[in-house]
Motif scaffolding. Structure first.
Motif, mmCIF file in Angstrom:
data_model
loop_
_atom_site.group_PDB
_atom_site.id
_atom_site.type_symbol
_atom_site.label_atom_id
_atom_site.label_comp_id
_atom_site.label_asym_id
_atom_site.label_seq_id
_atom_site.Cartn_x
_atom_site.Cartn_y
_atom_site.Cartn_z
ATOM 1 N N GLY A 24 0.791 -1.227 0.000
ATOM 2 C CA GLY A 24 0.000 0.000 0.000
ATOM 3 C C GLY A 24 0.823 1.276 0.000
ATOM 4 O O GLY A 24 0.262 2.373 -0.071
ATOM 5 N N GLU A 25 2.151 1.171 0.077
ATOM 6 C CA GLU A 25 3.004 2.357 0.141
ATOM 7 C C GLU A 25 3.053 3.059 -1.206
ATOM 8 O O GLU A 25 2.998 2.435 -2.269
ATOM 9 N N ASN A 26 3.167 4.382 -1.172
ATOM 10 C CA ASN A 26 3.342 5.201 -2.368
ATOM 11 C C ASN A 26 4.593 6.047 -2.142
ATOM 12 O O ASN A 26 4.522 7.173 -1.686
ATOM 13 N N ARG A 27 5.767 5.464 -2.433
ATOM 14 C CA ARG A 27 7.030 6.128 -2.102
ATOM 15 C C ARG A 27 7.399 7.145 -3.185
ATOM 16 O O ARG A 27 7.245 6.884 -4.377
ATOM 17 N N VAL A 28 7.883 8.298 -2.745
ATOM 18 C CA VAL A 28 8.328 9.358 -3.649
ATOM 19 C C VAL A 28 9.848 9.438 -3.599
ATOM 20 O O VAL A 28 10.442 9.522 -2.526
ATOM 21 N N GLU A 74 -5.874 9.280 -1.578
ATOM 22 C CA GLU A 74 -4.528 9.490 -1.071
ATOM 23 C C GLU A 74 -4.336 10.988 -0.859
ATOM 24 O O GLU A 74 -4.616 11.790 -1.757
ATOM 25 N N ALA A 75 -3.872 11.345 0.333
ATOM 26 C CA ALA A 75 -3.598 12.752 0.635
ATOM 27 C C ALA A 75 -2.122 13.034 0.356
ATOM 28 O O ALA A 75 -1.243 12.440 0.983
ATOM 29 N N HIS A 76 -1.864 13.916 -0.608
ATOM 30 C CA HIS A 76 -0.493 14.297 -0.965
ATOM 31 C C HIS A 76 -0.186 15.629 -0.283
ATOM 32 O O HIS A 76 -0.801 16.656 -0.602
ATOM 33 N N ILE A 77 0.750 15.604 0.649
ATOM 34 C CA ILE A 77 1.093 16.795 1.428
ATOM 35 C C ILE A 77 2.586 17.062 1.263
ATOM 36 O O ILE A 77 3.403 16.143 1.405
ATOM 37 N N THR A 78 2.948 18.293 0.954
ATOM 38 C CA THR A 78 4.355 18.656 0.812
ATOM 39 C C THR A 78 4.824 19.354 2.079
ATOM 40 O O THR A 78 4.283 20.387 2.472
ATOM 41 N N ILE A 79 5.818 18.744 2.738
ATOM 42 C CA ILE A 79 6.372 19.295 3.973
ATOM 43 C C ILE A 79 7.870 19.510 3.758
ATOM 44 O O ILE A 79 8.587 18.564 3.424
ATOM 45 N N ASP A 80 8.313 20.744 3.926
ATOM 46 C CA ASP A 80 9.722 21.093 3.712
ATOM 47 C C ASP A 80 10.207 20.659 2.335
ATOM 48 O O ASP A 80 11.325 20.158 2.166
ATOM 49 N N GLY A 81 9.344 20.808 1.317
ATOM 50 C CA GLY A 81 9.725 20.473 -0.035
ATOM 51 C C GLY A 81 9.724 18.995 -0.353
ATOM 52 O O GLY A 81 10.109 18.595 -1.450
ATOM 53 N N HIS A 82 9.277 18.165 0.579
ATOM 54 C CA HIS A 82 9.275 16.710 0.365
ATOM 55 C C HIS A 82 7.847 16.200 0.451
ATOM 56 O O HIS A 82 7.102 16.553 1.363
ATOM 57 N N THR A 120 0.963 26.277 7.086
ATOM 58 C CA THR A 120 -0.115 26.217 6.104
ATOM 59 C C THR A 120 0.272 25.244 4.990
ATOM 60 O O THR A 120 1.380 25.316 4.454
ATOM 61 N N TYR A 121 -0.651 24.334 4.650
ATOM 62 C CA TYR A 121 -0.348 23.290 3.674
ATOM 63 C C TYR A 121 -1.449 23.220 2.619
ATOM 64 O O TYR A 121 -2.638 23.347 2.941
ATOM 65 N N ASN A 122 -1.037 23.020 1.377
ATOM 66 C CA ASN A 122 -1.968 22.661 0.307
ATOM 67 C C ASN A 122 -1.979 21.138 0.192
ATOM 68 O O ASN A 122 -0.932 20.524 -0.047
ATOM 69 N N ILE A 123 -3.144 20.549 0.369
ATOM 70 C CA ILE A 123 -3.265 19.085 0.379
ATOM 71 C C ILE A 123 -4.042 18.656 -0.855
ATOM 72 O O ILE A 123 -5.162 19.121 -1.093
ATOM 73 N N ASP A 138 -7.055 8.030 -8.091
ATOM 74 C CA ASP A 138 -6.746 7.821 -9.510
ATOM 75 C C ASP A 138 -7.660 6.789 -10.143
ATOM 76 O O ASP A 138 -7.987 6.880 -11.335
ATOM 77 N N LEU A 139 -8.100 5.798 -9.372
ATOM 78 C CA LEU A 139 -8.927 4.732 -9.929
ATOM 79 C C LEU A 139 -10.254 5.272 -10.441
ATOM 80 O O LEU A 139 -10.744 4.866 -11.486
ATOM 81 N N LEU A 140 -10.831 6.222 -9.708
ATOM 82 C CA LEU A 140 -12.112 6.819 -10.113
ATOM 83 C C LEU A 140 -11.935 8.121 -10.877
ATOM 84 O O LEU A 140 -12.929 8.718 -11.302
ATOM 85 N N GLY A 141 -10.690 8.578 -11.028
ATOM 86 C CA GLY A 141 -10.444 9.828 -11.737
ATOM 87 C C GLY A 141 -10.985 11.040 -11.003
ATOM 88 O O GLY A 141 -11.534 11.955 -11.615
ATOM 89 N N MET A 142 -10.829 11.065 -9.671
ATOM 90 C CA MET A 142 -11.378 12.156 -8.854
ATOM 91 C C MET A 142 -10.259 12.769 -8.009
ATOM 92 O O MET A 142 -9.300 12.087 -7.640
ATOM 93 N N GLU A 143 -10.400 14.059 -7.697
ATOM 94 C CA GLU A 143 -9.434 14.712 -6.822
ATOM 95 C C GLU A 143 -10.003 16.037 -6.304
ATOM 96 O O GLU A 143 -11.027 16.530 -6.776
ATOM 97 N N LYS A 144 -9.299 16.576 -5.320
ATOM 98 C CA LYS A 144 -9.658 17.881 -4.772
ATOM 99 C C LYS A 144 -8.440 18.440 -4.050
ATOM 100 O O LYS A 144 -7.681 17.691 -3.423
ATOM 101 N N VAL A 145 -8.232 19.759 -4.145
ATOM 102 C CA VAL A 145 -7.128 20.424 -3.463
ATOM 103 C C VAL A 145 -7.710 21.316 -2.370
ATOM 104 O O VAL A 145 -8.613 22.111 -2.631
#
Length: 695
Positions: free
Chosen positions: A514-518, A634-642, A659-662, A667-674
């Motif tokens: 289940g990991e999504n490594r960057v 999946e919540a994609h959060i950028t902390i200190d550029g990572h 303050t964070y933009n999340i 992807d499976l359903l083709g849906m997202e929100k920021v």
């Protein structure tokens, strides 16, 4: 032990009976549809003959009215309700696990104390669910419903084998929507878990549930009942004298620290005004204690503990469910048989279905499976819209592949030739319809994700090189950076190579299920983006292992060292000796310096060549973030550029102030929100978001 049933009940198929009370029965069930085993549920129904009992019907309807609108990870979800065969029923979420009474009993059988950190975590989660119920508002009017559970006990707190905590049974809950008040002189609830104000007949509020939950916490820590008694009257007298009867749990279990003693005793104060005033206050106190007492605690530890405690039952139950489901599939397949004497016209279609032999079902007195080898189905007009999943896909020859049932061949109609298309389309529509009826969003999609979550992982490669060739284990998987590689096998070593005409980047990876490594890859000249992996001072004759550090929360530290050797900041890993003292030092701005002395034991590692260690950094100032999304994401959060990626829902995740933009993505359903969130010191931010279809 569960009792086999195998009986249709409306649009459900009852598998086995798992509990029976005075007037209600509890069953495991599934949809009574071809291949409808994607989601097991619970059916709770009034026993035949008790439907005329007005008081019990009132309790049953009250449970529906109170819980139908609930949507919280720590409360069992209600999907559906109705009446079938003159028996009212509720269809609800199945929690694959045990209740707390069973956990306490098994721990006592094993002569072991219940782990202090797990006890605090379980009650913290239960308190979170109760606070949600206590503050719940009507979805239409917006009015507070003033719900009080009134029956909190170890039996009504369930723990799944996946480590989820669920509060159940709001059957006697008090709410402003209840049309009938409790009669004078009648006490509702289990005697050993009543609050003093319940016994004295005073008006109740949320603090009554806090007291009951405090009893459950005391019993988890002590491994025995707080208010034992030969009869109900003796128990009630002990509760009334709780200010002298209740002793700190540390007097029974020396592992309990004084800080937790204080929390337990405050929850158990006789006067409501001296307790925690809300379940949320109780939850926050436990949360603060938990991470001060055990900084390395991970909620996943509860799953490991549960699976170890009940490992034998889990294996046997999986076999039982598979056996019951196979029988149901057999019985459902026979419902396609035609009535005798049916005639076939030009618009009819003929289906030949091969079914398995007699030994596959335990219902021979109803169906003689030996006599059935081929069943001809005569169907006038298009195929019925059976609620099957779209996995039953038609191919170019007009055949439909039916899982676990061999094959069925459809002869196309003489006119039009559109039968296979209409049948497949109807099956898709029916599957979505059944899902919406249950309040479930396309269950076969979420099921696909869940089935593969433990076996697969994803790798996100950041960079800017269109001509880079990406290979894993010698196989070309992508071209150009950036790139996302999905469906990678988890739990084993992978060899990643990214190369261009003038440069090459190599790395050995081991991904978790289940990991999504960057991973950032920079191809510049003849150098790679990462420093070569360091090797700790390993004795020449000693054995070693590749140690990976999983540092949370996400973000790049300023320094990571083991035994004085600097590690790569983006992917901290190093070869370390086994059974030798190691010192880990991590520095990161905004966080407390981290130092740990440890040993990687050869007994722990066994034959593995890689080992993962999780490290939780403590922010100097932090808040908490909880996110629930519909559907899951999946919540994609950028902390200190990572980038930091975490699956929803999650609760009380510790985050550095800022303050964070999340970016919430499915992807499976083709849906997202920021969404943008501002984390404040010691504050809890709760987000509930509905994803939107991408443009």
């Amino acid at each position: 032990m569960a009792k086999e049933v195998l009986k249709k009940f409306g649009r459900y198929f009852l598998l086995d009976q798992i509990a029976q009370g005075g007037m209600a029965e509890i069953y495991r069930a599934r949809l009574a549809a071809a291949d409808g085993a994607g989601r097991l549920i619970v059916i709770k129904r009034i026993q035949a003959g008790y439907g005329a009992n007005s008081e019990f019907l009132q309790m049953f309807r009250s449970e529906i009215k109170v819980t139908m609108g609930f949507n919280h990870p720590n409360i069992v979800q209600l999907y559906d309700y109705g009446e079938e065969q003159s028996q009212p029923y509720i269809a609800m979420e199945l929690v694959d696990g045990k209740n707390l009474r069973q956990f306490i009993g098994r721990a006592n059988e094993s002569k072991q104390k219940f782990p202090v950190e797990l006890a605090a975590h379980i009650i913290e989660q239960a308190a979170s669910g109760l606070h949600y119920a206590h503050t719940f508002k009507d979805k239409i009017s917006g009015k507070h419903l003033n719900i009080i559970h009134r029956d909190i006990s170890p039996q009504n707190v369930l723990i799944s084998y996946d480590g989820n905590v669920k509060v159940i049974d709001f059957g006697i809950a008090k709410a402003s929507t209840n049309s009938e008040a409790t009669r004078a002189g009648v006490i509702k609830g289990k005697p050993s878990y009543l609050s003093p104000e319940q016994i004295s007949g005073e008006n109740l509020d949320a603090r009554s549930d806090v007291f009951a939950l405090g009893i459950v916490l005391w019993e988890l820590l002590a491994g025995k009942k707080l208010f034992p008694g030969e009869n109900d009257l003796a128990i009630l007298k002990l509760i009334e004298s709780c200010q002298t009867h209740v002793k700190p749990p540390s007097t029974v279990n020396s592992n309990v620290p004084k800080e937790l003693d204080y929390i337990v005793l405050k929850a158990l104060a006789k006067q409501p005004e001296k307790r925690y005033q809300t379940a949320e206050e109780f939850q926050r106190a436990l949360h603060r204690f938990l991470y001060a007492f055990s900084a390395e605690f991970n909620p996943g530890d509860l799953s490991y503990y549960a699976k170890d405690l009940f490992k034998d039952e889990i294996v046997e139950d999986r076999k039982l469910i598979q056996k019951l489901n196979d029988k149901v599939e057999q019985l459902l397949s026979l419902e396609l048989a035609p009535a005798k004497g049916a005639a076939q016209s030009d618009s009819e279609a003929t289906m030949t279905m091969r079914v398995r032999g007699a030994n596959a079902t335990g219902s021979r007195e109803v169906f003689d499976m030996k006599a059935v080898e081929k069943v001809q189905v005569v169907q006038t007009g298009p195929l019925p819209a059976a609620p099957a999943r779209p996995r039953m896909a038609t191919n170019s020859t007009g055949s439909i592949s039916i899982p676990r049932q061999s094959t069925a061949h459809i002869q196309a109609p003489k006119k039009g030739g559109r039968l296979s298309f209409v049948g497949a389309a109807a099956a898709v529509i029916a599957a979505v319809f059944v899902a919406s009826e249950l309040g479930v969003q396309i269950p076969y999609l979420s099921e696909v994700m869940d089935e593969k979550a433990d076996k697969e992982a994803s790798l996100v490669l950041e960079g800017d090189h269109k001509n880079a060739e990406i290979m894993i284990d010698g196989k070309r998987v992508a071209q150009g950076l950036p790139a996302t590689i999905k469906k990678l096998p988890a739990g084993r070593a992978l060899r990643l190579i990214v190369k261009s005409p003038t440069d090459q980047f190599e790395r050995e990876l081991m991904l978790r299920g289940g990991e999504n490594r960057v991973l950032s890859v920079k191809l510049q000249g003849l150098a790679v983006a990462e420093a070569p992996r360091k090797q700790a001072r390993t004795p020449a004759a000693g054995k070693g292992v590749l140690l990976h550090l999983q540092i949370t929360p996400g973000g790049l530290p300023a320094r990571v060292e083991i035994n004085g050797e600097a590690l790569s900041l983006r992917d901290p890993s190093i070869d370390v000796p086994l059974d030798s003292p190691l010192e880990l030092v991590i520095d990161r701005p905004g966080f407390r310096p981290f130092r740990r002395e440890f040993v990687v034991s050869s007994q722990q590692v066994g034959a593995q060549k890689e080992w993962m260690m999780e490290v939780q950094l403590e922010p100097l100032s932090f808040g908490f973030l909880s996110i629930r999304t519909s559907p899951s994401a999946e919540a994609h959060i950028t902390i200190d550029g990572h980038k930091w990626v975490k699956k929803t829902p999650f609760q009380d995740e510790k985050m550095p102030v800022g303050t964070y933009n999340i970016r919430l993505v499915n992807d499976l359903l083709g849906m997202e929100k920021v969404v943008t969130v501002n984390i404040q010191q010691s504050k809890v931010i709760n987000l509930e978001e509905k994803l939107e279809i991408r443009n």
